[in-house]
Design a protein around this motif. Structure first.
Motif, mmCIF file in Angstrom:
data_model
loop_
_atom_site.group_PDB
_atom_site.id
_atom_site.type_symbol
_atom_site.label_atom_id
_atom_site.label_comp_id
_atom_site.label_asym_id
_atom_site.label_seq_id
_atom_site.Cartn_x
_atom_site.Cartn_y
_atom_site.Cartn_z
ATOM 1 N N ALA A 151 37.204 31.168 27.050
ATOM 2 C CA ALA A 151 37.854 32.423 27.425
ATOM 3 C C ALA A 151 37.426 32.871 28.820
ATOM 4 N N VAL A 152 36.187 32.528 29.188
ATOM 5 C CA VAL A 152 35.713 32.889 30.525
ATOM 6 C C VAL A 152 36.585 32.211 31.581
ATOM 7 N N ARG A 176 39.734 31.093 31.198
ATOM 8 C CA ARG A 176 41.004 30.949 30.503
ATOM 9 C C ARG A 176 42.140 30.512 31.428
ATOM 10 N N SER A 177 42.296 31.221 32.530
ATOM 11 C CA SER A 177 43.446 30.905 33.380
ATOM 12 C C SER A 177 43.106 29.765 34.334
ATOM 13 N N SER A 191 45.085 29.325 37.725
ATOM 14 C CA SER A 191 44.838 30.212 38.859
ATOM 15 C C SER A 191 43.378 30.198 39.288
ATOM 16 N N THR A 251 41.774 31.944 42.552
ATOM 17 C CA THR A 251 41.221 33.287 42.413
ATOM 18 C C THR A 251 39.698 33.336 42.401
ATOM 19 N N HIS A 302 39.879 39.601 46.025
ATOM 20 C CA HIS A 302 40.082 41.050 46.077
ATOM 21 C C HIS A 302 38.891 41.815 45.525
ATOM 22 N N GLY A 303 37.738 41.162 45.472
ATOM 23 C CA GLY A 303 36.535 41.859 45.028
ATOM 24 C C GLY A 303 36.406 42.031 43.531
ATOM 25 N N LEU A 304 37.366 41.492 42.786
ATOM 26 C CA LEU A 304 37.304 41.618 41.324
ATOM 27 C C LEU A 304 36.112 40.823 40.789
ATOM 28 N N LEU A 305 35.371 41.473 39.943
ATOM 29 C CA LEU A 305 34.179 40.872 39.362
ATOM 30 C C LEU A 305 34.365 40.778 37.856
ATOM 31 N N LYS A 306 34.293 39.562 37.325
ATOM 32 C CA LYS A 306 34.431 39.411 35.872
ATOM 33 C C LYS A 306 33.082 39.005 35.307
ATOM 34 N N THR A 307 32.597 39.791 34.385
ATOM 35 C CA THR A 307 31.302 39.502 33.782
ATOM 36 C C THR A 307 31.487 39.268 32.287
ATOM 37 N N HIS A 308 31.061 38.126 31.824
ATOM 38 C CA HIS A 308 31.139 37.834 30.389
ATOM 39 C C HIS A 308 29.724 37.638 29.865
ATOM 40 N N ASN A 309 29.323 38.495 28.964
ATOM 41 C CA ASN A 309 28.021 38.342 28.313
ATOM 42 C C ASN A 309 28.247 37.736 26.939
#
Lengths: 395, 285
Positions: A80-81, A83-84, A87, A91, A114-121
């Motif tokens: 899921a981390v 997933r795409s 892209s 990205t 664009h500075g988006l930060l995705k954090t998955h714990n």
């Protein structure tokens, strides 16, 4: 563990995880000095895969120099981390992976455009070590091909096809769909493709043989190999012994070890009967099998705890087996048989047709009966076993 | 619903006299301009239609906690005639969408379904004349007593925090939201993490952080740190609106109510709006 993956390597890592997800439900992580191995094994333990990423694969790779640490994570959540996949390359600029033992969690941080930060714990469980033992140099038949060749070959098989048979002669390799003994041959469609040796980068045959193994895992590796452009090497011997598929480059190595069907129907019957009528009579021909050189083994002994004294015993190098792993392996075998029975629609008939599934065959051919094991020393015995944790997880 | 097929009866030849009996007549050269925007709010069957001289407002609600509105301005229609100040009725949205796509909803350029939508007033069915390639289909959909839409009392003067983002940047996070999480938590704050979406699923939690200076952030007006949780199952349908839209405005008011406004550009480049209101799930300390 604290590591950073950048640029195109993020996609390589993601593809590897997606490939592993074709094998099993859990991702085994065991950071080491010489790199990060990611492993997976299927529930019947008939397929195993490992990707080892060298420290150079990462922009930063540090591990705490304490005692060995290993854990397992639900592979779906790691998927899921990433997933795409499509892209991802465009990205994600950087991926930071951090294993926090105190908080019992692994953190994936994706630095995106664009500075988006995705954090998955993600939470993890402690796990046994998972390691298949195989020696690629000992195989009689060795091939290497560009992924395209194999992709173009397997594309002709329907997605529903479970197993494929690969046969070799001195200068040819055949791929054909495997048809069940029980299936009505008159209704089955047979597809066979022939590849000439000059289509391969390397083609070395010492034994004319044919092996049958699951297509799903091969397809999984092909997706990875194709996206990374790495050639696939294939190693196999004779029916019943595992086939090894591998990809290698300077910073990573991927190995898929898949059980193959044993083609001897008597052998198969013995296996099935053995499972239903304990104590199992040892088949006479078993000891004649040259098992030690090519069978895979899962060393699932628990790692010595911090309090353990002395070096960990490498179970595979031991000439004789201690009682504990024997018991464990025996239990696992039975457990896996039970699982199969649950999967079957009609009630299992002890005198019914032999179960074709890989797992029973694999276990049957790998595991000598426990009585035999405890009395006769077997040189460098190999065991496919699970620890008790897995038993409790059975549904 | 009843269907009547007749050949070679272009919509333009409908006599003006026929129109006398209708309180509402709306025509579109391209029915997709209506069907697309209705798809963005399709999560329950019943849709409340309210037409005023300004245009058409379609409302769909769920569990008294979620409301979606689609606004199609009168200018979008080639013809929009209304004889009363307010015409309201309720129809089954799924049936309406099926009718609008009765010719297959082809997206081939140059091929479009023309629509003439007529309503005769209280108790009458909603009549659709659809024409494509010289074939006309007439659909009559029974109307129902309109429900009163819930007033969420979301008032722009009570808005605490507001951000406007290009939809592109939200599409990916929304498409990969962890559906094992019961809630979507939205944090908006004048300081870090500025704008954060969080999920708490079976295997762990995930956070998506947008810095306020991101080039995807068109407006950032946050006055107070606010963290609210919204039921994932309620917010999930808004993904359809997000997919269609080019910009989205996310607002929360002092009570934690959420307003999502989507700016949708149709095939002809005209602008429509879709709006979602959602109640917070629980108080977060």
């Amino acid at each position: 563990m604290d590591c950073v993956v950048t640029g195109g390597n993020v996609k390589v890592l993601a593809k590897a995880i997606h490939s592993l997800s074709r094998i099993g439900d859990e991702l085994y992580v065991e950071p080491q000095e010489d790199g990060l191995p990611l492993r997976s094994v299927n529930s019947s333990r008939s397929a195993y895969a490992c990707f080892l990423f060298a420290p150079l694969f990462f922009s930063r790779y540090t591990i705490t120099s304490e005692e060995a640490f290993r854990c397992k994570i639900a592979i779906k959540s790691v998927q899921a981390v990433f997933r795409s996949l499509a892209s991802l390359e465009k990205t994600v600029e950087k991926c930071h992976i951090e294993l926090d033992r105190k908080k019992n969690r692994i953190t994936f941080t994706l630095y995106c455009k664009h500075g988006l930060l995705k954090t998955h714990n993600l939470s993890f469980q402690d796990s046994e070590s998972l390691q298949a033992v195989f020696d690629k140099d000992s195989y009689a038949n060795v091939f290497r091909a560009q992924p395209r060749l194999l992709v173009d070959t397997v594309v002709h098989f329907p997605p529903s096809l479970e197993e494929v048979t690969v046969a070799v002669s001195d200068d040819r390799m055949w791929f054909r769909n495997h048809v069940d003994d029980e299936a009505e041959l008159s209704k089955a469609m047979l597809t066979e493709l022939c590849l000439a040796s000059d289509e391969f980068d390397h083609f070395a045959v010492r034994a004319h043989s044919s092996v049958t193994f699951c297509l799903k895992e091969l397809r999984g590796l092909l997706v990875f190999a194709e996206s990374t452009g790495l050639p696939i090497s294939m190693y196999f011997d004779e029916p019943g012994s595992p086939v090894v598929l591998s990809v290698t480059d300077s910073v990573l190595e991927g190995n898929f070890v898949l059980a193959t069907l044993s083609d001897d129907p008597n052998h198969r019957k013995n296996n099935t009967r053995r499972a239903h009528t304990p104590p199992p009579p040892p088949p006479d021909d078993f000891m004649n099998d040259d098992i030690d050189s090519y069978l895979i083994a899962m060393d699932t002994s628990m790692a010595p705890g911090p309090s353990a004294t002395g070096p960990p015993t490498p179970p595979l190098a031991e000439p004789t087996y201690s009682k504990q792993p024997v018991a464990a392996s025996h239990r696992t075998r039975i457990h896996s048989e039970e699982e199969e029975e649950e999967e079957e629609d009609e009630p299992a008939d002890s005198d019914g047709p032999p179960n074709k599934k890989f797992c029973s065959l694999f276990f049957g051919s790998v595991l000598p009966p426990s009585s035999q094991m405890s009395t006769q020393p077997v040189k460098s015995q190999v065991v496919l076993a699970s620890d008790s944790e897995d038993d409790t997880q059975a549904e | 619903m009843c269907l009547r097929f007749s050949a070679a009866m272009p919509l333009s030849t409908q006599s003006q006299a026929d129109d006398e009996q209708y309180v509402l007549v709306a025509s579109l050269d391209n029915a997709r301009n209506l069907s697309n925007i209705l798809k963005a709010i399709t999560f329950k069957d019943h849709a409340i239609f309210n037409a005023t001289p300004n245009g058409l407002k379609v409302t769909v609600e769920d569990s008294k906690c979620l409301q979606a509105n689609a606004f199609i301005q009168a200018e979008i229609f080639q013809e929009f005639t209304i004889k009363e100040d307010l015409v309201g009725f309720q129809v089954n949205l799924t049936v309406l969408l099926d009718c609008l796509n009765i010719f297959g909803g082809s997206s081939v350029p140059g091929v479009s379904t023309a629509l003439r939508m007529c309503y005769g007033g209280y108790g009458f069915p909603l009549t659709l004349f659809l024409e494509e390639g010289g074939v006309v289909t007439v659909c009559k959909i029974n109307t129902q007593e309109p429900d009163e839409p819930i007033d969420f009392e979301f008032c722009s003067t009570n808005v605490t925090n507001k951000v406007i983002l290009q939809s592109e940047s939200l599409k990916e996070p929304f498409s990969e939201l962890d559906m094992t999480s019961e809630v979507l938590q939205i944090t908006m704050s004048p300081s870090q993490p500025y704008f954060r979406l969080s999920t708490f699923g079976n295997s762990g939690n995930a956070h998506y952080d947008y810095p306020k200076d991101s080039d995807m952030m068109e407006l950032f007006q946050c006055t107070k740190t606010q963290t609210n949780r919204y039921k994932m199952s309620l917010l999930k349908p808004s993904t359809k609106a997000l997919a269609l839209s080019c910009k989205v405005s996310v607002r929360t008011d002092s009570r934690g109510f959420l307003s999502l406004q989507y700016l949708v550009r149709n095939d002809d480049g005209q602008i429509c709006f879709v709006e979602y209101y959602c109640c917070p799930d629980e108080e977060v300390e």
